[in-house]
Design a protein around this motif. Structure first.
Motif, PDB file in Angstrom:
ATOM      1  N   MET A  78      -7.835 -18.169 -24.297  1.00  0.00           N
ATOM      2  CA  MET A  78      -8.525 -18.322 -25.719  1.00  0.00           C
ATOM      3  C   MET A  78      -8.985 -19.704 -26.059  1.00  0.00           C
ATOM      4  N   THR A  79     -10.260 -19.913 -26.597  1.00  0.00           N
ATOM      5  CA  THR A  79     -10.480 -21.120 -26.779  1.00  0.00           C
ATOM      6  C   THR A  79     -10.664 -21.123 -28.169  1.00  0.00           C
ATOM      7  N   ASP A  80     -10.076 -22.113 -29.038  1.00  0.00           N
ATOM      8  CA  ASP A  80      -9.888 -22.504 -30.519  1.00  0.00           C
ATOM      9  C   ASP A  80     -11.088 -23.591 -30.828  1.00  0.00           C
ATOM     10  N   HIS A  81     -11.735 -23.041 -31.880  1.00  0.00           N
ATOM     11  CA  HIS A  81     -12.491 -24.176 -32.415  1.00  0.00           C
ATOM     12  C   HIS A  81     -12.323 -24.354 -34.232  1.00  0.00           C
ATOM     13  N   SER A  82     -12.233 -25.336 -34.672  1.00  0.00           N
ATOM     14  CA  SER A  82     -12.169 -25.707 -36.123  1.00  0.00           C
ATOM     15  C   SER A  82     -13.560 -26.072 -36.613  1.00  0.00           C
ATOM     16  N   ILE A  83     -13.908 -25.034 -37.618  1.00  0.00           N
ATOM     17  CA  ILE A  83     -15.074 -25.058 -38.101  1.00  0.00           C
ATOM     18  C   ILE A  83     -15.111 -25.419 -39.636  1.00  0.00           C
ATOM     19  N   ALA A  84     -16.085 -26.288 -40.173  1.00  0.00           N
ATOM     20  CA  ALA A  84     -15.979 -26.791 -41.434  1.00  0.00           C
ATOM     21  C   ALA A  84     -17.218 -25.848 -42.128  1.00  0.00           C
ATOM     22  N   LEU A  85     -16.968 -25.137 -43.204  1.00  0.00           N
ATOM     23  CA  LEU A  85     -17.994 -24.172 -43.666  1.00  0.00           C
ATOM     24  C   LEU A  85     -18.332 -24.824 -45.097  1.00  0.00           C
ATOM     25  N   ILE A  86     -19.855 -24.966 -45.347  1.00  0.00           N
ATOM     26  CA  ILE A  86     -20.179 -25.458 -46.577  1.00  0.00           C
ATOM     27  C   ILE A  86     -21.302 -24.453 -47.116  1.00  0.00           C
ATOM     28  N   PRO A  87     -20.798 -23.340 -47.736  1.00  0.00           N
ATOM     29  CA  PRO A  87     -21.760 -22.411 -48.318  1.00  0.00           C
ATOM     30  C   PRO A  87     -22.916 -22.946 -49.081  1.00  0.00           C
ATOM     31  N   GLY A  88     -22.514 -24.031 -49.805  1.00  0.00           N
ATOM     32  CA  GLY A  88     -23.712 -24.620 -50.700  1.00  0.00           C
ATOM     33  C   GLY A  88     -24.018 -23.646 -51.776  1.00  0.00           C
ATOM     34  N   ASP A  89     -25.251 -23.639 -51.994  1.00  0.00           N
ATOM     35  CA  ASP A  89     -25.860 -22.994 -53.252  1.00  0.00           C
ATOM     36  C   ASP A  89     -26.811 -21.789 -52.952  1.00  0.00           C
ATOM     37  N   GLY A  90     -27.021 -20.778 -53.988  1.00  0.00           N
ATOM     38  CA  GLY A  90     -28.011 -19.996 -53.712  1.00  0.00           C
ATOM     39  C   GLY A  90     -27.522 -19.007 -52.575  1.00  0.00           C
ATOM     40  N   ILE A  91     -28.429 -18.629 -51.723  1.00  0.00           N
ATOM     41  CA  ILE A  91     -28.089 -17.708 -50.776  1.00  0.00           C
ATOM     42  C   ILE A  91     -27.323 -18.140 -49.619  1.00  0.00           C
ATOM     43  N   GLY A  92     -27.221 -19.651 -49.468  1.00  0.00           N
ATOM     44  CA  GLY A  92     -26.162 -19.948 -48.646  1.00  0.00           C
ATOM     45  C   GLY A  92     -24.787 -19.463 -48.592  1.00  0.00           C
ATOM     46  N   THR A  93     -24.419 -18.991 -49.738  1.00  0.00           N
ATOM     47  CA  THR A  93     -23.137 -18.400 -50.057  1.00  0.00           C
ATOM     48  C   THR A  93     -23.330 -16.849 -49.663  1.00  0.00           C
ATOM     49  N   GLU A  94     -24.650 -16.389 -49.216  1.00  0.00           N
ATOM     50  CA  GLU A  94     -24.618 -14.970 -49.013  1.00  0.00           C
ATOM     51  C   GLU A  94     -24.903 -14.836 -47.363  1.00  0.00           C
ATOM     52  N   VAL A  95     -25.563 -15.891 -46.749  1.00  0.00           N
ATOM     53  CA  VAL A  95     -25.747 -15.866 -45.249  1.00  0.00           C
ATOM     54  C   VAL A  95     -24.763 -16.237 -44.260  1.00  0.00           C
TER      55      VAL A  95
END
Length: 351
Positions: free
Chosen positions: A1-18
């Motif tokens: 398995m390969t593990d990756h650490s990802i920072a999520l910034i949903p932001g505003d509007g539809i960013g939180t939906e996509v």
């Protein structure tokens, strides 16, 4: 398995939906290819700015630095000027992390007609390489005599040999790998200092890549040719402003801004790169569950490719192509009635 650490910034509007849609797709393709993702989510947004007076905390960059990549949704909110949101979040990340390449793939998919008659599926497939950290988007300048008849504003562009050369080398290497021509956007017939300098550096770097056919086009003529003959292009390299405009025009030629992905890359790999759809926060449809997730999902595929998983990335783009080519499922912006969740579910079936 390969593990990756990802920072999520949903932001505003539809960013939180996509972004949730992109995460579902990443989970599915990760399971197939033995890739796992550990996410840390940040509430950095215009709404945070309205609460705290800043888009992100003072140590925000340090919090991001420990991750392998950044996946961003969208930024923008009524009541917060665009220059505040941009210079408070995206530009500091791009510049602090040396993300000097903005990469924008353009593709006309079967089943998604382009508004441009000459844009034919299977023929239009090119990449815009935009210089992402200097050029016309500099901080040098100011305003004088505000509110007076002699009020003035000065904005200076900054083109450095190091900055231009490194993005040109990236573009030439990309064109060399793709086997197609490279087109440089210029305006040296009207902009007397920076654009002749850009052209000189293009000629210098071109000599180092003899296998790559190199062409030069003035930006106004190039914009027209994007519409009249988009299939002629393979790799287009441009300054910060020219690349910004050209890539949005090209996305419209490909069928809609909602499908367009982008990558802000540090090609040296010293810092995390950032991946984001181009469509913006779309406050007019936010919260309705009808946003098009393709841009975010395709951006996630670009992230996988950057992290060293090209086969997993291709699985995602192939699934997008199959959904568009073989099903009637479309979100509202593409002329359909599917919700974000419905489109994502269909894509997961084809994945």
């Amino acid at each position: 398995m390969t593990d990756h650490s990802i920072a999520l910034i949903p932001g505003d509007g539809i960013g939180t939906e996509v972004l949730p849609a992109a995460r579902e797709v990443l989970a599915a393709v990760g399971k197939r290819h033995g890739i796992t993702f550990a996410y840390e989510q940040f509430d950095w947004s215009c709404e945070r700015y309205l609460r705290h007076g800043a888009m992100m905390p003072e140590d925000g960059l340090e919090q991001l630095r420990r991750h392998d990549a950044i996946l961003l949704g969208a930024v923008g909110y009524p009541g917060v000027p665009d220059h505040v949101s941009l210079w408070g979040l995206l530009i500091p990340i791009r510049r602090a992390f040396g993300q000097y390449v903005n990469l924008r793939p353009i593709r006309v998919f079967e089943g998604l007609p382009s508004p441009v008659r000459a844009a034919v599926p299977g023929e239009v497939d090119f990449v815009v390489v935009r210089e992402n950290t200097e050029g016309e988007y500099s901080e040098i300048g100011g305003r004088m005599n505000r509110g007076l008849p002699e009020e003035m504003a000065v904005q200076q562009a900054v083109f450095t040999r190091a900055g231009v050369t490194r993005v040109l080398d990236f573009a030439f290497r990309l064109a060399e790998g793709r086997g197609g021509p490279l087109t440089s956007a210029t305006k040296s017939n009207g902009i007397v200092h920076t654009m002749p300098f850009w052209d000189e550096l293009v000629a210098e770097r071109s000599a180092e890549y003899p296998a790559v056919e190199c062409n030069q086009e003035h930006i106004d003529a190039l914009a027209a040719k994007f519409v009249l003959d988009p299939a002629r292009f393979d790799v287009v390299v441009a300054s910060n402003l020219f690349g910004d405009i050209l890539s949005d025009l090209a996305a419209a030629v490909a069928g809609g801004i909602g499908i367009a992905p982008s990558a802000n890359l540090d090609p040296r790999g010293e810092h995390p790169s950032m991946f984001e759809p181009v469509h913006g926060s779309a406050p007019d449809i936010a919260g309705q569950g009808v946003a098009n997730p393709i841009g975010a999902i395709w951006s996630a595929a670009m992230m996988l490719d950057h992290l060293g998983h090209p086969a997993a990335a291709t699985d995602i783009t192939d699934a997008i192509a199959r959904v568009l080519a073989t099903t009637p499922v479309r979100t509202r912006d593409l002329g359909g009635v599917a919700s974000t969740a419905e489109f994502t579910a269909t894509l997961l079936q084809h994945l």
